[in-house]
Write a protein that holds these residues in place. Structure first.
Motif, PDB file in Angstrom:
ATOM      1  N   ARG A  52      47.197  39.356  45.243  1.00  0.00           N
ATOM      2  CA  ARG A  52      47.114  38.987  46.663  1.00  0.00           C
ATOM      3  C   ARG A  52      46.507  40.098  47.493  1.00  0.00           C
ATOM      4  NH1 ARG A  52      52.058  36.842  45.238  1.00  0.00           N
ATOM      5  NH2 ARG A  52      53.155  38.698  45.986  1.00  0.00           N
ATOM      6  N   THR A  53      46.825  41.354  47.169  1.00  0.00           N
ATOM      7  CA  THR A  53      46.260  42.480  47.910  1.00  0.00           C
ATOM      8  C   THR A  53      44.756  42.581  47.675  1.00  0.00           C
ATOM      9  OG1 THR A  53      48.350  43.667  47.709  1.00  0.00           O
ATOM     10  CG2 THR A  53      46.424  44.962  48.287  1.00  0.00           C
ATOM     11  N   TRP A  55      42.781  40.146  46.854  1.00  0.00           N
ATOM     12  CA  TRP A  55      42.152  39.006  47.503  1.00  0.00           C
ATOM     13  C   TRP A  55      42.057  39.219  49.010  1.00  0.00           C
ATOM     14  CZ3 TRP A  55      39.062  35.336  46.182  1.00  0.00           C
ATOM     15  CH2 TRP A  55      38.842  34.260  47.029  1.00  0.00           C
ATOM     16  N   ARG A  56      43.075  39.819  49.585  1.00  0.00           N
ATOM     17  CA  ARG A  56      43.082  40.052  51.031  1.00  0.00           C
ATOM     18  C   ARG A  56      41.978  41.026  51.449  1.00  0.00           C
ATOM     19  NH1 ARG A  56      47.907  42.808  54.454  1.00  0.00           N
ATOM     20  NH2 ARG A  56      46.929  42.610  56.485  1.00  0.00           N
ATOM     21  N   PHE A  57      41.736  42.046  50.634  1.00  0.00           N
ATOM     22  CA  PHE A  57      40.741  43.060  50.961  1.00  0.00           C
ATOM     23  C   PHE A  57      39.469  42.899  50.132  1.00  0.00           C
ATOM     24  CE2 PHE A  57      44.836  45.092  51.995  1.00  0.00           C
ATOM     25  CZ  PHE A  57      44.622  45.278  53.355  1.00  0.00           C
ATOM     26  N   ARG A  58      39.131  41.671  49.759  1.00  0.00           N
ATOM     27  CA  ARG A  58      37.988  41.439  48.867  1.00  0.00           C
ATOM     28  C   ARG A  58      36.668  41.856  49.481  1.00  0.00           C
ATOM     29  NH1 ARG A  58      39.850  36.655  50.838  1.00  0.00           N
ATOM     30  NH2 ARG A  58      38.353  35.280  51.862  1.00  0.00           N
ATOM     31  N   ARG A  59      36.490  41.692  50.768  1.00  0.00           N
ATOM     32  CA  ARG A  59      35.230  42.108  51.389  1.00  0.00           C
ATOM     33  C   ARG A  59      35.125  43.621  51.465  1.00  0.00           C
ATOM     34  NH1 ARG A  59      34.249  37.908  56.348  1.00  0.00           N
ATOM     35  NH2 ARG A  59      33.966  36.082  55.042  1.00  0.00           N
ATOM     36  N   ARG A 165      36.720  42.940  61.409  1.00  0.00           N
ATOM     37  CA  ARG A 165      37.177  41.880  62.313  1.00  0.00           C
ATOM     38  C   ARG A 165      37.895  42.439  63.496  1.00  0.00           C
ATOM     39  NH1 ARG A 165      39.447  37.346  58.214  1.00  0.00           N
ATOM     40  NH2 ARG A 165      37.845  37.600  56.700  1.00  0.00           N
TER      41      ARG A 165
END
Length: 165
Positions: A52-53, A55-59, A165
């Motif tokens: 999950r971590t 995926w959250r910071f994938r960019r 963002r």
């Protein structure tokens, strides 16, 4: 509750779900057991947290993902043939040509020119590593250290350049 799912004589602990499967008749009358764990294991929880971590910071981790993906790609190219490094070698010239073309079309000076040159050097280094790793293997000589230094530079640059963002 249906009579098929309600237990009659078996006492179970609180929170445990028991399902009674009716007796099977015919040739396939072998009993079977279905085990459904109530709580995930600690390893599953840790892997889920890491997933999950990521995926959250994938960019934010895009350069790291590309660098990690480059290892097996160059290993496969090296196994296919050493000449694949010769095919990829001209790609190291593309960033320098890009800087020259951009400077001719849209001339700039100061920090913008510095960023263009810096990014071109970083891209040239990455393309040169890709060609060398495909030709000699990703672990040959100082290529692992070059990969690590390029990864650190690319990730640091990406941290400042990417839109947040």
């Amino acid at each position: 509750m249906s009579s098929r799912t309600r237990t009659r004589a078996v006492k179970t602990a609180a929170g445990v779900h028991t399902v009674r499967i009716p007796r099977q008749r015919g040739r396939r009358s072998d009993p079977f057991v279905i085990v459904v764990p109530e709580r995930p294991s600690l390893t599953r929880e840790a892997l889920g947290f890491v997933g999950r971590t990521l995926w959250r910071f994938r960019r934010a981790l895009a350069p790291t993902a590309l660098a990690v993906l480059a290892w097996p790609v160059t290993a496969v190219l090296h196994v296919i043939g050493w000449w694949s490094g010769l095919v990829l070698a001209p790609a190291a010239l593309v960033p320098a040509l890009w800087v020259l073309l951009m400077q001719r079309r849209r001339p700039v000076s100061g920090s913008v020119l510095g960023w263009r040159i810096g990014l071109a050097v970083l891209a040239t280094l990455a393309a040169a590593w890709l060609a060398l790793a495909a030709g000699f293997g990703p672990l040959a000589g100082p290529l692992a250290l070059l990969w690590l230094l390029t990864l650190i530079a690319a990730q640091t640059t990406w941290f400042f350049v990417r839109p947040s963002r």
